[in-house]
Design a protein around this motif. Structure first.
Motif, PDB file in Angstrom:
ATOM      1  N   LEU A  85      34.591  29.260   9.769  1.00 50.43           N
ATOM      2  CA  LEU A  85      34.527  29.566  11.210  1.00 50.43           C
ATOM      3  C   LEU A  85      34.586  31.072  11.459  1.00 50.43           C
ATOM      4  O   LEU A  85      33.897  31.587  12.332  1.00 50.43           O
ATOM      5  CB  LEU A  85      35.678  28.887  11.970  1.00 50.43           C
ATOM      6  CG  LEU A  85      35.685  27.367  12.066  1.00 50.43           C
ATOM      7  CD1 LEU A  85      36.826  26.909  12.972  1.00 50.43           C
ATOM      8  CD2 LEU A  85      34.363  26.829  12.594  1.00 50.43           C
ATOM      9  N   VAL A  86      35.441  31.770  10.686  1.00 44.27           N
ATOM     10  CA  VAL A  86      35.578  33.222  10.871  1.00 44.27           C
ATOM     11  C   VAL A  86      34.228  33.890  10.613  1.00 44.27           C
ATOM     12  O   VAL A  86      33.779  34.738  11.390  1.00 44.27           O
ATOM     13  CB  VAL A  86      36.622  33.823   9.889  1.00 44.27           C
ATOM     14  CG1 VAL A  86      36.834  35.296  10.180  1.00 44.27           C
ATOM     15  CG2 VAL A  86      37.947  33.110  10.007  1.00 44.27           C
ATOM     16  N   HIS A  87      33.574  33.490   9.521  1.00 43.49           N
ATOM     17  CA  HIS A  87      32.276  34.082   9.193  1.00 43.49           C
ATOM     18  C   HIS A  87      31.209  33.648  10.199  1.00 43.49           C
ATOM     19  O   HIS A  87      30.359  34.456  10.602  1.00 43.49           O
ATOM     20  CB  HIS A  87      31.875  33.711   7.767  1.00 43.49           C
ATOM     21  CG  HIS A  87      32.628  34.476   6.721  1.00 43.49           C
ATOM     22  ND1 HIS A  87      32.567  34.179   5.374  1.00 43.49           N
ATOM     23  CD2 HIS A  87      33.460  35.543   6.810  1.00 43.49           C
ATOM     24  CE1 HIS A  87      33.320  35.032   4.697  1.00 43.49           C
ATOM     25  NE2 HIS A  87      33.882  35.863   5.549  1.00 43.49           N
ATOM     26  N   ASP A  88      31.245  32.385  10.604  1.00 40.41           N
ATOM     27  CA  ASP A  88      30.300  31.881  11.625  1.00 40.41           C
ATOM     28  C   ASP A  88      30.378  32.709  12.905  1.00 40.41           C
ATOM     29  O   ASP A  88      29.362  33.062  13.491  1.00 40.41           O
ATOM     30  CB  ASP A  88      30.640  30.421  12.009  1.00 40.41           C
ATOM     31  CG  ASP A  88      29.910  29.430  11.125  1.00 40.41           C
ATOM     32  OD1 ASP A  88      29.233  29.870  10.185  1.00 40.41           O
ATOM     33  OD2 ASP A  88      30.039  28.221  11.372  1.00 40.41           O
ATOM     34  N   ASP A  89      31.607  32.975  13.337  1.00 41.56           N
ATOM     35  CA  ASP A  89      31.817  33.706  14.596  1.00 41.56           C
ATOM     36  C   ASP A  89      31.257  35.121  14.526  1.00 41.56           C
ATOM     37  O   ASP A  89      30.764  35.654  15.514  1.00 41.56           O
ATOM     38  CB  ASP A  89      33.306  33.742  14.967  1.00 41.56           C
ATOM     39  CG  ASP A  89      33.820  32.379  15.429  1.00 41.56           C
ATOM     40  OD1 ASP A  89      32.980  31.527  15.779  1.00 41.56           O
ATOM     41  OD2 ASP A  89      35.042  32.171  15.440  1.00 41.56           O
ATOM     42  N   VAL A  90      31.366  35.729  13.341  1.00 48.43           N
ATOM     43  CA  VAL A  90      30.793  37.073  13.158  1.00 48.43           C
ATOM     44  C   VAL A  90      29.272  36.993  13.267  1.00 48.43           C
ATOM     45  O   VAL A  90      28.641  37.755  14.008  1.00 48.43           O
ATOM     46  CB  VAL A  90      31.201  37.683  11.788  1.00 48.43           C
ATOM     47  CG1 VAL A  90      30.440  38.983  11.532  1.00 48.43           C
ATOM     48  CG2 VAL A  90      32.703  37.927  11.735  1.00 48.43           C
ATOM     49  N   ILE A  91      28.683  36.037  12.535  1.00 48.73           N
ATOM     50  CA  ILE A  91      27.218  35.902  12.516  1.00 48.73           C
ATOM     51  C   ILE A  91      26.685  35.556  13.908  1.00 48.73           C
ATOM     52  O   ILE A  91      25.681  36.106  14.364  1.00 48.73           O
ATOM     53  CB  ILE A  91      26.796  34.817  11.485  1.00 48.73           C
ATOM     54  CG1 ILE A  91      27.096  35.312  10.059  1.00 48.73           C
ATOM     55  CG2 ILE A  91      25.306  34.484  11.608  1.00 48.73           C
ATOM     56  CD1 ILE A  91      27.107  34.219   9.018  1.00 48.73           C
ATOM     57  N   ASP A  92      27.388  34.629  14.598  1.00 47.73           N
ATOM     58  CA  ASP A  92      26.916  34.168  15.912  1.00 47.73           C
ATOM     59  C   ASP A  92      27.395  35.052  17.068  1.00 47.73           C
ATOM     60  O   ASP A  92      27.075  34.789  18.223  1.00 47.73           O
ATOM     61  CB  ASP A  92      27.389  32.722  16.173  1.00 47.73           C
ATOM     62  CG  ASP A  92      26.791  31.737  15.180  1.00 47.73           C
ATOM     63  OD1 ASP A  92      25.788  32.099  14.541  1.00 47.73           O
ATOM     64  OD2 ASP A  92      27.331  30.631  15.041  1.00 47.73           O
ATOM     65  N   GLU A  93      28.212  36.057  16.739  1.00 47.02           N
ATOM     66  CA  GLU A  93      28.750  36.981  17.749  1.00 47.02           C
ATOM     67  C   GLU A  93      29.494  36.248  18.869  1.00 47.02           C
ATOM     68  O   GLU A  93      29.363  36.557  20.050  1.00 47.02           O
ATOM     69  CB  GLU A  93      27.624  37.857  18.338  1.00 47.02           C
ATOM     70  CG  GLU A  93      26.974  38.750  17.295  1.00 47.02           C
ATOM     71  CD  GLU A  93      25.799  39.549  17.825  1.00 47.02           C
ATOM     72  OE1 GLU A  93      25.489  39.437  19.021  1.00 47.02           O
ATOM     73  OE2 GLU A  93      25.185  40.278  17.032  1.00 47.02           O
ATOM     74  N   CYS A  94      30.292  35.242  18.468  1.00 45.58           N
ATOM     75  CA  CYS A  94      31.108  34.498  19.446  1.00 45.58           C
ATOM     76  C   CYS A  94      32.284  35.353  19.900  1.00 45.58           C
ATOM     77  O   CYS A  94      32.918  36.017  19.081  1.00 45.58           O
ATOM     78  CB  CYS A  94      31.665  33.216  18.816  1.00 45.58           C
ATOM     79  SG  CYS A  94      30.493  31.873  18.801  1.00 45.58           S
TER      80      CYS A  94
END
Length: 323
Positions: A85-94
């Motif tokens: 999730l941490v990496h996802d949020d960086v990639i998706d700019e959440c």
């Protein structure tokens, strides 16, 4: 998660213990890394993945005993999920996750990437300490699958030629792989035979796929609260999901919006409106329902007792998130 709290009543104490242990397990020496990890675990989350591991443990042991190794696997599963999730949020700019600011927003992108890496490393270390080579092989494959899923998603952003099969394959890598592998891992720790292990793998795989499809429907119709992140964020990032792929079959206007990558101010709202006017959402719900039925079928009639009933209820809960 209120609806599901009641169905998880048999493992409430186990989940409380899990929450306490998670904070102890991520005790990094560096205060920033520790703060980043604690920030994530303090935010709560559904804990559905470790709950499933604990229930599979109950369903596959003679006295419904949850072994220390099962508990550790449940904790490892949640750490791996949180790292992704941490990496996802960086990639998706959440900007937010689970109602609080994301790690990269609170600290920095560099800290978020390092915190995700740290959590993956921690999970690998605890996994190795289970001293069960077959479980290690099964779970460590998941971390590779996450990376594969992210790369596939990144390469197909705004690509209207993506098929439902491509989407299912990507969803397996990004979501279902972890649930499938951890279900199988729990059955392995219980020393069940290969057939039972594979049945639980299939249960987790189909449950995970249904979970992802419903998440993607909620991205179109749901509230920020039910998602844990802002609605429409998949669309904005060009992630082609089931409702959008099905809607594209009916709407040329949607193709136009996608081709210009939703660049105009109101494009996302227009796209959501178009998707809602097509059969896209219903077809996505039907697809999720097929996977739910497959997950229940995988449980079969071999397993009995409360844990098995709860695993079936979790399958129904996944669909009921839409209500």
């Amino acid at each position: 998660m209120n609806k599901s709290l009641s169905i998880l009543s048999s493992i409430t104490n186990d989940l409380n213990m899990l929450n306490t242990n998670l904070k102890k397990m991520v005790g990094a020496k560096h205060p920033i890394l520790y703060a980043a990890a604690e920030h994530l675990f303090s935010a709560g989350g559904k804990r559905i993945r470790p709950a499933i591991v604990l229930l599979v443990a109950q369903a596959t042991t003679s006295n419904h005993n949850i072994l220390p190794e099962h508990r550790r696997l449940a904790e490892i599963t949640e750490i791996i999920h949180t790292a992704s999730l941490v990496h996802d949020d960086v990639i998706d700019e959440c900007q937010t996750r689970r109602g609080i600011e994301t790690v990269h927003n609170t600290f920095s992108t560099k800290v978020a990437v390092l915190a995700g890496d740290f959590l993956f490393a921690q999970s690998s270390w605890y996994l190795a300490n289970l001293n069960n080579l077959e479980v290690v092989k099964t779970i460590s494959k998941v971390i590779t699958d996450f990376a594969e899923g992210e790369v596939r998603q990144g390469l197909t952003n705004f690509d209207s030629s993506i098929s439902i099969d491509d989407y299912i394959e990507k969803s397996f890598y990004k979501t279902a792989s972890l649930i499938a592998a951890s279900c199988k891992g729990a059955a392995m720790i219980s020393n069940t035979n290969k057939n039972i292990q594979n049945d639980f793998y299939l249960y987790g795989k189909h449950l995970g796929l249904a979970f992802q499809i419903i998440d993607d429907v909620l991205d179109i119709i749901g509230s920020h609260k039910s998602l844990g992140k802002p609605a429409g964020s998949d669309l904005k990032n060009g992630n082609l999901t089931a409702p959008l792929i099905f809607a594209l079959e009916e709407s040329s206007k949607l193709h136009n919006l996608l081709n210009r990558e939703f660049q105009n101010k109101d494009d996302i709202n227009k796209a959501i409106k178009i998707i809602k006017s097509t059969k896209g959402i219903q077809k996505a719900k039907d697809l999720a329902q097929e996977h739910i039925q497959a997950s229940i079928k995988a449980l079969g009639n071999i397993y009995h007792g409360e844990a098995n009933n709860t695993l079936q209820l979790i399958s129904h809960y996944v669909i009921n998130r839409l209500n």
